[in-house]
Design a protein around this motif. Structure first.
Motif, PDB file in Angstrom:
ATOM      1  N   GLY A  70       0.779  -1.229   0.000  1.00  0.00           N
ATOM      2  CA  GLY A  70       0.000   0.000   0.000  1.00  0.00           C
ATOM      3  C   GLY A  70       0.809   1.275   0.000  1.00  0.00           C
ATOM      4  O   GLY A  70       0.242   2.361  -0.053  1.00  0.00           O
ATOM      5  N   GLY A  71       2.132   1.155   0.071  1.00  0.00           N
ATOM      6  CA  GLY A  71       2.989   2.336   0.111  1.00  0.00           C
ATOM      7  C   GLY A  71       3.127   2.901   1.516  1.00  0.00           C
ATOM      8  O   GLY A  71       2.420   2.506   2.450  1.00  0.00           O
ATOM      9  N   ILE A  72       4.054   3.813   1.685  1.00  0.00           N
ATOM     10  CA  ILE A  72       4.274   4.459   2.982  1.00  0.00           C
ATOM     11  C   ILE A  72       3.142   5.437   3.254  1.00  0.00           C
ATOM     12  O   ILE A  72       2.859   6.318   2.442  1.00  0.00           O
ATOM     13  CB  ILE A  72       5.627   5.193   3.010  1.00  0.00           C
ATOM     14  CG1 ILE A  72       6.778   4.216   2.798  1.00  0.00           C
ATOM     15  CG2 ILE A  72       5.795   5.935   4.341  1.00  0.00           C
ATOM     16  CD1 ILE A  72       6.880   3.132   3.828  1.00  0.00           C
ATOM     17  N   THR A  73       2.494   5.277   4.385  1.00  0.00           N
ATOM     18  CA  THR A  73       1.393   6.172   4.757  1.00  0.00           C
ATOM     19  C   THR A  73       1.650   6.904   6.065  1.00  0.00           C
ATOM     20  O   THR A  73       0.805   7.684   6.516  1.00  0.00           O
ATOM     21  CB  THR A  73       0.082   5.373   4.884  1.00  0.00           C
ATOM     22  OG1 THR A  73       0.263   4.310   5.836  1.00  0.00           O
ATOM     23  CG2 THR A  73      -0.325   4.782   3.541  1.00  0.00           C
ATOM     24  N   TYR A  74       2.817   6.658   6.679  1.00  0.00           N
ATOM     25  CA  TYR A  74       3.100   7.242   7.997  1.00  0.00           C
ATOM     26  C   TYR A  74       4.579   7.583   8.068  1.00  0.00           C
ATOM     27  O   TYR A  74       5.434   6.752   7.749  1.00  0.00           O
ATOM     28  CB  TYR A  74       2.752   6.230   9.088  1.00  0.00           C
ATOM     29  CG  TYR A  74       2.882   6.713  10.514  1.00  0.00           C
ATOM     30  CD1 TYR A  74       1.769   7.123  11.228  1.00  0.00           C
ATOM     31  CD2 TYR A  74       4.119   6.749  11.151  1.00  0.00           C
ATOM     32  CE1 TYR A  74       1.874   7.549  12.550  1.00  0.00           C
ATOM     33  CE2 TYR A  74       4.229   7.183  12.454  1.00  0.00           C
ATOM     34  CZ  TYR A  74       3.106   7.581  13.158  1.00  0.00           C
ATOM     35  OH  TYR A  74       3.216   8.006  14.454  1.00  0.00           O
ATOM     36  N   ALA A  75       4.888   8.799   8.464  1.00  0.00           N
ATOM     37  CA  ALA A  75       6.278   9.200   8.717  1.00  0.00           C
ATOM     38  C   ALA A  75       6.222  10.357   9.702  1.00  0.00           C
ATOM     39  O   ALA A  75       5.947  11.500   9.325  1.00  0.00           O
ATOM     40  CB  ALA A  75       6.981   9.599   7.421  1.00  0.00           C
ATOM     41  N   GLY A 106       6.060   4.121   8.320  1.00  0.00           N
ATOM     42  CA  GLY A 106       5.177   2.966   8.393  1.00  0.00           C
ATOM     43  C   GLY A 106       4.160   2.875   7.276  1.00  0.00           C
ATOM     44  O   GLY A 106       4.058   3.734   6.406  1.00  0.00           O
ATOM     45  N   PHE A 107       3.407   1.796   7.324  1.00  0.00           N
ATOM     46  CA  PHE A 107       2.386   1.484   6.323  1.00  0.00           C
ATOM     47  C   PHE A 107       1.183   0.897   7.045  1.00  0.00           C
ATOM     48  O   PHE A 107       1.265   0.498   8.212  1.00  0.00           O
ATOM     49  CB  PHE A 107       2.932   0.470   5.298  1.00  0.00           C
ATOM     50  CG  PHE A 107       3.331  -0.842   5.906  1.00  0.00           C
ATOM     51  CD1 PHE A 107       2.440  -1.902   5.960  1.00  0.00           C
ATOM     52  CD2 PHE A 107       4.604  -1.013   6.455  1.00  0.00           C
ATOM     53  CE1 PHE A 107       2.796  -3.108   6.552  1.00  0.00           C
ATOM     54  CE2 PHE A 107       4.974  -2.213   7.039  1.00  0.00           C
ATOM     55  CZ  PHE A 107       4.066  -3.270   7.100  1.00  0.00           C
ATOM     56  N   ASP A 108       0.057   0.849   6.342  1.00  0.00           N
ATOM     57  CA  ASP A 108      -1.135   0.261   6.937  1.00  0.00           C
ATOM     58  C   ASP A 108      -1.709  -0.803   6.015  1.00  0.00           C
ATOM     59  O   ASP A 108      -1.242  -0.986   4.886  1.00  0.00           O
ATOM     60  CB  ASP A 108      -2.180   1.339   7.240  1.00  0.00           C
ATOM     61  CG  ASP A 108      -2.710   2.007   5.984  1.00  0.00           C
ATOM     62  OD1 ASP A 108      -3.558   1.391   5.303  1.00  0.00           O
ATOM     63  OD2 ASP A 108      -2.293   3.142   5.679  1.00  0.00           O
ATOM     64  N   THR A 109      -2.726  -1.496   6.494  1.00  0.00           N
ATOM     65  CA  THR A 109      -3.345  -2.570   5.710  1.00  0.00           C
ATOM     66  C   THR A 109      -4.844  -2.330   5.597  1.00  0.00           C
ATOM     67  O   THR A 109      -5.647  -3.261   5.693  1.00  0.00           O
ATOM     68  CB  THR A 109      -3.065  -3.952   6.327  1.00  0.00           C
ATOM     69  OG1 THR A 109      -3.610  -3.992   7.661  1.00  0.00           O
ATOM     70  CG2 THR A 109      -1.577  -4.242   6.380  1.00  0.00           C
TER      71      THR A 109
END
Length: 246
Positions: free
Chosen positions: A117-122, A176-179
């Motif tokens: 899903g790609g990086i969604t958190y930094a 981070g990433f999510d699902t």
């Protein structure tokens, strides 16, 4: 900054030595946590019933937060269940890493696209010390994306018990990433997310594999970790660490 206290330090009106573990924390010492046919030395294992999906499912034997240090890269890693029942994965990099401070949309495309899903958190470290509050209250360790300690929890509104941090640096930058993407099962969907019920549940084995890949990609971006000269590509924008805290 809140001064660290040992497990035997007494705060006013509190017998810290007899406080015991916070509800939901499995152990105050590292434990072997099985995942993906292997195990990690988990510094924290939390059970958060408020985030656990209802009924039996692939989540039945999963913890809701697992934090460890990856032996290969030395980076801190976290798997954390979100309020919608899905799992997210995070890797923390220290100051000096070429991507420290870069927000999610500023990360290199090859890294951002290297996980599900790609990086969604930094974002910077979330801590539950009383200087940094969520809606006026200290953050709870069971939900934070931050340094891992054997015990760091709120005894009272402004009293924190903690052992020594497991990381050298006071702050880490967590990527981070999510699902919760189209095609993923969202076990506790919000209104309007019902169509996500038919997706695939991304279990801890899946998230763990993606966390390890993210740690590998972040290591590759940091040439100094392998004794190489560290360079930041000229195409990367300047880091921005002034964003809102999660």
């Amino acid at each position: 900054m809140a001064r660290k206290k040992t497990a035997t330090t007494k705060a006013p009106g509190i017998d810290v030595a007899k406080s015991g573990l916070p509800d939901g924390l499995l152990s105050s010492q590292p434990v072997a946590y099985p995942v993906a046919g292997t195990s990690v030395t988990a510094l924290q294992v939390w059970h958060n019933p408020d985030r656990r999906p209802r009924g039996d499912g692939p989540w039945t034997d999963e913890a809701d937060k697992v934090a460890w240090i990856d032996e290969t890269t030395g980076f801190g890693c976290i798997m954390l269940r979100q309020s919608n029942g899905t799992l997210s994965g995070y890797v923390g990099v220290p100051p000096g890493h070429p991507l420290f401070g870069f927000e999610a949309d500023a990360l290199p495309v090859d890294l951002a696209s290297g996980v599900h899903g790609g990086i969604t958190y930094a974002r910077p470290c979330e801590v539950n010390r009383f200087e940094r509050r969520a809606h006026g209250r200290p953050r709870e360790e069971r939900y934070t994306v931050c340094h891992t300690t054997y015990i760091r929890h709120v005894q009272e509104y402004r009293t924190v018990q903690t052992t020594s941090d497991e990381f050298e640096d006071e702050d880490l930058w967590w990527v981070g990433f999510d699902t919760g993407h189209p095609g993923d099962l969202v076990p506790k969907p919000r209104l309007g997310d019902d169509h996500r019920r038919g997706g695939v549940y991304r279990d801890q084995a899946f998230v763990y594999a993606n966390v390890l890949e993210l740690a590998r990609l972040l290591t590759a971006a940091d040439g100094e970790r392998k004794g190489q000269r560290s360079t930041t590509p000229a195409s990367l924008p300047s880091p921005d660490i002034g964003g809102d805290e999660a």
